[in-house]
Design a protein around this motif. Structure first.
Motif, short mmCIF file in Angstrom:
data_model
loop_
_atom_site.label_atom_id
_atom_site.label_comp_id
_atom_site.label_asym_id
_atom_site.label_seq_id
_atom_site.Cartn_x
_atom_site.Cartn_y
_atom_site.Cartn_z
N CYS A 141 0.71 -1.24 -0.01
CA CYS A 141 -0.03 -0.14 -0.13
C CYS A 141 0.95 1.33 0.01
O CYS A 141 1.72 1.48 0.97
CB CYS A 141 -0.94 -0.13 1.13
N CYS A 144 0.04 3.66 3.47
CA CYS A 144 0.37 3.18 4.93
C CYS A 144 1.76 2.26 4.79
O CYS A 144 2.34 1.96 5.81
CB CYS A 144 -0.56 2.25 5.53
N SER A 175 -0.55 -0.34 8.36
CA SER A 175 -2.04 -0.80 8.89
C SER A 175 -2.36 -2.08 9.18
O SER A 175 -3.33 -2.36 10.04
CB SER A 175 -3.08 -0.18 7.86
N CYS A 209 -6.07 1.87 7.52
CA CYS A 209 -5.83 2.61 6.21
C CYS A 209 -7.13 2.17 5.23
O CYS A 209 -7.55 1.22 5.04
CB CYS A 209 -4.63 1.94 5.63
N CYS A 267 -5.92 0.63 1.46
CA CYS A 267 -5.97 -1.25 1.34
C CYS A 267 -6.56 -1.63 2.44
O CYS A 267 -6.79 -3.04 2.46
CB CYS A 267 -4.23 -1.16 1.59
ZN ZN Z 1 -3.02 1.21 3.29
#
Ligand code: ZN
Lengths: 369, 834
Positions: free
Chosen positions: A282, A285, A289, A297, A300
């Motif tokens: 992602c 993040c 996360s 997040c 994602c």
């Molecule tokens: Zn994320």
């Protein structure tokens, strides 16, 4: 008053007297200073520096002086005239400055008034993000290829190793052009363009394609019967899955920034073997996360990874169907959904926004993305 | 495929500490798409026990029937429980949750007073326990379960289990079974796997129920076994019904449950008939045209000659591998059962399932390829279970029809997986991994590989390479930096499309991407004449909505709808554009539709002629650009009045696009739907029609519910592409002074301005001064008294400039006079005030 030479005009002589010159000079300078406008200064100039001004007249008298007095008087009168002239110039500049200041102040406008006279245009974000995605490949030396949207089944399925009646065909709910025997479909993916590229170009082939694709899905928040795909294709000697990973890494860097990991999961596509689905770390993040105690997040869904698309090594059966020798050549293909990419890259929540043509949505993205 | 971990563990020696999550992760890495993990019973808290209903007191005076029950839950004193369901009787065994327990959804149970009675717990339904939602009312345990009051019901009913839901890709048919998933799990964890189909039963000398296969290509394996004396009242045991339930299959009867259970466990679809309803020998054959039968779902189906049928003397009894028929169905009285285990053609089953829109668990597996060595084992397991659980007697004999199947062997270089992956595994790893998936492998540098019977998907060297690479881990494949290749950048056509889009956006147009589906009534709404080629559109065989079955031949309807939508949302001053394909079917010279494209082989590349034949069948699909605009083009504001969008803006949009291709459009009046017949321009470059622009016909505006005076343009961008490739020659910039001449010409109102300008240019040209004419610009248009009735006055500025000298007054007036003379000649222009 002395009168050294009777042949000279005593009046004129008076005008050239040092005291008199000084007085006239002082009068002139005072008048110049006193002038409060360019108009007044014009009058002052006429009175004190014009042809009929005392200094001009005195200057004319110098010629009548005896030779020994000429130099002295000339110097005196000349000095006075120079002083007056300079004072005039200075005052002129001052007054012009004042006038300009005033006019500029008077001409001031309200620059905060809005100027929304013309409506603003914009390109559709699906167009611009697809361009951006293909351009990452173009910058690697790929060329953009295209194909028809109403496509022959042979290109859309058979040549891509979807055997007739194979369940793989059912994975892609297909729009058929009437009748079912027409042999024509709305292309269900951009992959038929791979076949066109392999048939229409000299090897090696390094191409990318983006375009409309169609499947019989009802429009909802995450599906649309008309959507877009982008895919890259390489066929060359000695191409391996390592090349595929490298190219996808370069694409992810170009689209989403440096240092993002990618991962492959085994999958099945008829036209690639081996096949994989690709996830990227992602870009928001960077996986944080999904760690214990990590901030959630949205991008994602706190999984740390985003599903990017599908890829694999071009199935040798596809090469054979295109008349390419699979003993000599190998290749990779990589494809992804443009809508999905726009959704996770820009936080678009609903597919409807992309298909309805609401100008508020489109204008937000401008000319490039 | 739903896979309970408890069932998986029966065949895989997983260490106890391995969780469902661990299994899911490893299976995903091996290429099985685990979509969800259902943690059944995770939110159940006991005590949840078996209870026997001792007494029921019906309470009256409430809106619905209420029962006050005394329930033996294994304590000395019965439990007093109030219950709102009525589908149980005194003596029944039920499941009771006692105070302190908790049901799914955080529903805590306590002792409380309700309906005037104390209720110390609750009698549960299947739904409340999270067991499934197949039944309404209280879960009554069958006596066959042998439950005792006070027994822990969570354990008895195996309520706690983790179930993986796996989406199966078409190449992995064998994972549509516990057997297949177990094999993959064992390989992933490097632990032993016990094959539930390992030992085939001993071959029997005599036949069972008589059968023959008329078309061996349709059916390569056909096995029948028989039992007699099944107890029709025998219920499926709890372990079987619970496993079925966890896999999403409803329990029906012992005979049916056994077939479903073995299908889930082994991957072999089975069918059970009531022996008494079959008439004479079974024949496996293709349907005859006109044949019909009623399937188990009570649908009367007319059969296709390609459908494979199981028939007896009465006619069709099953659509083979897809669904059984009603006439031979096992019912609550059936005692003698015939079990069928077969292997049918995957392609044939797929076509039949699709043709009849009949997708069953059985057809799903046959389409993906069933292990052709599984039938005898599965049929044997079925009759054994019927004997064990239903008291049936297994009849001797086995009908076993086999068509020879060509064995598959693949020759592969031992380093082929290395070459596919771009890394080195080595021969030993390759051989070990191929054996892991069940292949027989021999050879050194070149391997001869025989895939296992359950992997019909393994056909090519790359299929084997994938097995090695995925089992060694995709995550271990290195990344190699992209090679640098010499690309030529975008084509002129690609550049033109981008430039046209940018230019229109810069001019205030917002891009839309409309669906290409249009309605049959759009032709009328657009006021198209009956013979207009835009009415001849491609039709979809399966449109999403019946009222939009056609593919667009013009971009305008989609733009109109987007415009109307924006107006409806409060954006009345709006300009939109779209760049996209239209689809024009091809016709032969006699007006017939062109023949369909040939179905080419795939074992070689197509010839040029074959490709040409495909292209000839495809519709023309040129790129078009369309734009619509309505409301104010310039908004009113503190600067003054606004200016409504008009026909000229639409033509200007066309000029903007053509300008991106580096050409000037020639504008001429035209009458062309859907435009206003007096406000429509045809746009050309030389002889090539590029498109039309102007104000829309009022009836079109009404039909599409557009704002008054909506304007539109549509161009065929493909026709501009040849010019876009052109290299622009630089102009010569001269610094000699310009000489301007203004002329005002009075002409009849019907004379187009373009003709007047053309005449002026021609006049200058004829005078030999074309090189000197820098520009002609219309700066005023006047109609009124001074121009005279029926006339208009056009005022032009002619700018002259020479490259090498200052022009004299005589030169420029001479050129001007020649221009005016030509205008007088061609269009009857009179010099105003001249
Ligand atoms: Zn994320």
């Amino acid at each position: 008053m002395s009168a050294p030479n009777k042949s000279y005009d005593p009046v004129e002589v008076t005008a050239l007297h040092p005291d008199e010159v000084a007085r006239v000079r002082a009068d002139a300078l005072a008048a110049i200073d006193a002038a409060s406008s360019l108009e007044e200064l014009k009058q002052v100039r006429l009175a004190h520096a014009g042809d009929r001004s005392p200094l001009a007249l005195a200057n004319r008298e110098i010629g009548a002086l005896p030779p020994h007095a000429k130099a002295d008087a000339g110097k005196r009168v000349g000095g006075a005239r120079r002083d007056v002239s300079e004072a005039l110039k200075r005052r002129q500049a001052e007054l012009e400055d004042e006038r300009d200041q005033r006019v500029l102040v008077e001409e001031a406008v309200d620059v905060t008034l809005p100027w929304d006279r013309a409506t603003r245009g914009a390109r559709h974000p699906l167009t611009t993000i697809a361009e951006r995605m293909t351009d990452v490949f173009v910058s690697m030396g790929f060329e953009i290829v295209e194909g028809p949207e109403v496509e022959a089944e042979w290109f859309n399925f058979d040549a891509l190793n979807f055997p007739p009646a194979h369940p793989a065909r059912e994975m892609q709910d297909t729009f058929f052009v009437e009748s079912e025997e027409s042999g024509l479909v709305l292309r269900t993916h951009t992959s038929p363009v791979q076949i066109r590229a392999l048939l229409g170009r000299e090897l090696p082939v390094y191409v990318v394609c983006a375009g409309k694709t169609f499947r019989t899905d009802e429009l909802d928040a995450t599906h649309s019967p008309v959507f877009h795909q982008m895919e890259g294709l390489v066929v060359d000697e000695g191409i391996t899955m390592a090349d595929l990973r490298g190219a996808i890494g370069a694409f992810v860097t170009g689209m989403f920034g440096e240092g993002l990991r990618t991962r492959f999961r085994p999958y099945y596509f008829p036209f690639t073997e081996p096949s994989a689905e690709v996830d990227m770390e992602c870009f928001v993040c960077r996986g944080a996360s999904a760690e214990p105690g990590g901030e959630p997040c949205r991008t994602c869904r706190s999984e740390g990874w985003i599903e990017l698309g599908g890829c694999g090594m071009v199935n040798p059966r596809v090469l054979v169907a295109c008349g390419v020798d699979p003993e000599r050549y190998s290749g990779w293909a990589f494809g992804l959904g443009v809508e999905r990419t726009l959704m996770f890259r820009h936080g678009v929540e609903d597919m409807h926004d992309m298909v309805e043509g609401d100008v508020r949505f489109t204008r937000a993205f401008g000319m490039e993305i | 495929m739903r896979v309970p971990i408890s069932w998986l563990r029966e065949y895989v020696e997983l260490p106890p500490e391995v969780t469902a999550r661990d299994v899911a992760r490893e299976l995903i890495a091996a290429g099985l798409e685990v979509e969800t993990i259902d943690e059944l019973g995770a939110d159940l808290t006991g005590p949840i026990v078996v209870g026997r209903v001792l007494a029921i007191e019906e309470l009256t005076g409430f809106k619905k029937p209420i029962r006050h029950c005394q329930v033996d839950v294994g304590n000395p004193e019965p439990q007093s429980i109030v219950c709102g369901a009525t589908n149980f009787a005194e003596g029944d065994l039920v499941v009771v949750i006692l105070p302190g327990g908790e049901l799914p959804g955080g529903f805590k149970i306590g002792a409380r007073k309700t309906y005037g009675r104390m209720s110390e717990g609750m009698i549960c339904s299947e739904r409340e326990l999270g067991l499934g939602d197949g039944h309404e009312g209280i879960l009554v345990l069958p006596p066959a379960y042998g439950a005792e009051p006070g027994q822990d019901a969570v354990e008895l009913l195996q309520m706690r289990d983790d179930v993986l839901d796996i989406a199966i890709t078409p190449d992995r048919g064998y994972t549509a079974s516990i057997r297949g998933v177990a094999r993959e799990t064992a390989t992933a964890f490097s632990v032993p796997f016990r094959d539930p189909a390992a030992e085939p039963p001993p071959v029997q000398a005599e036949d069972s129920y008589p059968a023959s296969v008329a078309d061996p290509a349709a059916c390569a394996r056909y096995v029948l076994r028989e039992v007699q004396g099944l107890d029709p009242a025998a219920a499926s045991p709890i372990w079987m019904t619970r496993r079925l339930q966890k896999c999403g299959v409803r329990s029906i009867s012992l005979a049916v449950d056994v077939t479903n259970y073995l299908m889930l466990e082994l991957g072999q679809p089975l069918h059970a008939w009531d022996r008494g309803k079959l008439q004479g020998p079974i024949v496996v054959r293709r349907a005859e045209s006109g044949e019909r039968m009623e399937t188990l779902d009570h649908v009367e189906r007319s059969l296709d000659p390609e459908d494979i049928l199981i028939t007896d003397e009465s006619g069709p009894v099953n659509i083979a591998g897809v669904m059984g028929g009603l006439t031979t169905e096992v019912d609550e009285k059936s005692t003698d059962i015939v079990i069928e285990a077969a292997h049918f053609s995957a392609e044939s089953i797929a076509r039949t399932a699709r043709r009849h829109k009949l997708h069953s668990d059985s057809s799903y597996r046959f389409e993906r390829g069933v292990d052709p060595e599984l039938q005898r084992k599965a049929a044997d397991a079925a009759v054994r279970l019927l004997a064990e659980l239903g008291g049936a007697r297994i009849l001797p004999g086995e009908t076993n029809l086999r068509a020879p199947v060509e064995p598959v062997t693949i020759t592969i270089r031992a380093d082929h997986p290395d070459k596919v992956a771009g890394m080195t595994y080595g021969r030993d790893t390759v051989v070990r991994r191929l054996r892991d998936v069940g292949c027989e492998v021999s050879g050194d540098d070149v391997l001869t590989v025989t895939p296992p019977s359950w992997r019909p998907d393994l056909r090519d060297p790359n299929d084997l390479a994938e097995e090695v690479i995925r089992l060694e881990g995709y995550e271990n494949i290195p990344a190699r930096a992209p090679r640098s290749v010499a690309g030529r950048g975008l084509t002129p056509g690609q550049r033109l499309r981008r430039r046209a889009g940018r230019a229109l956006a810069a001019a205030g147009y917002a891009e839309v991407l409309a669906y290409p589906f249009v309605s049959e009534s759009d032709g009328d709404a657009l006021q198209l004449p009956a013979d207009d080629p835009r009415r001849r559109a491609l039709r979809l065989a399966n449109p999403l909505t019946g009222d939009e079955p056609l593919l667009r031949t013009t971009l305008l309807p989609g733009l109109f709808r987007a415009l109307a939508r924006n107006v409806g949302r409060g954006f009345g001053d709006v300009a939109l554009f779209e760049i996209g394909l239209v689809y024009r079917p091809k016709f032969t010279s006699s007006g017939e539709a062109v023949p369909p494209p040939p179905r080419l082989p795939v074992d070689r590349g197509p010839t040029a002629e074959e490709l040409a034949a495909i292209e000839a069948a495809l519709p023309d699909q040129p790129v078009r650009v369309g734009a619509v605009l309505a409301g104010e083009h310039d908004l009113p504001g503190w600067w003054g009045a606004g200016r409504p969008a008009n026909w000229a803006d639409a033509i200007e949009a066309a000029r903007i696009v053509a300008g991106e291709a580096g050409v000037e459009l020639e504008v001429a009046a035209d009458q062309h739907a859907p435009w206003h017949p007096g406000r429509c321009a045809a746009l050309r470059v030389g002889d090539v029609l590029i498109g039309h622009a102007g104000e829309l016909h009022p009836r079109v505006i009404k039909a599409f519910d557009l704002p008054p005076r909506t304007c539109a343009v549509e161009l065929e961008l493909t026709r501009l592409e040849p010019w876009a490739a052109r290299v622009v020659p630089a102009p010569a910039i001269t610094t000699y002074p310009v000489a301007t001449q203004d002329v005002a010409l009075i002409v009849p109102e019907s004379v187009p301005a373009a003709e007047v300008e053309a005449a002026l240019r021609a006049g200058v040209d004829r005078h030999g001064a074309a090189d000197l004419l820098e520009s002609i610009r219309l700066f005023d248009l006047y109609t009124g008294e001074q121009a005279g009735e029926g006339n208009k006055s056009l005022a032009y500025t002619l700018r002259f400039r020479a490259a090498d000298r200052t022009l004299t007054v005589e030169e420029t007036t001479g050129a001007r006079d020649a221009a005016v003379a030509e205008a007088a000649d061609r269009v009857g222009a009179v010099l105003r005030g001249g």
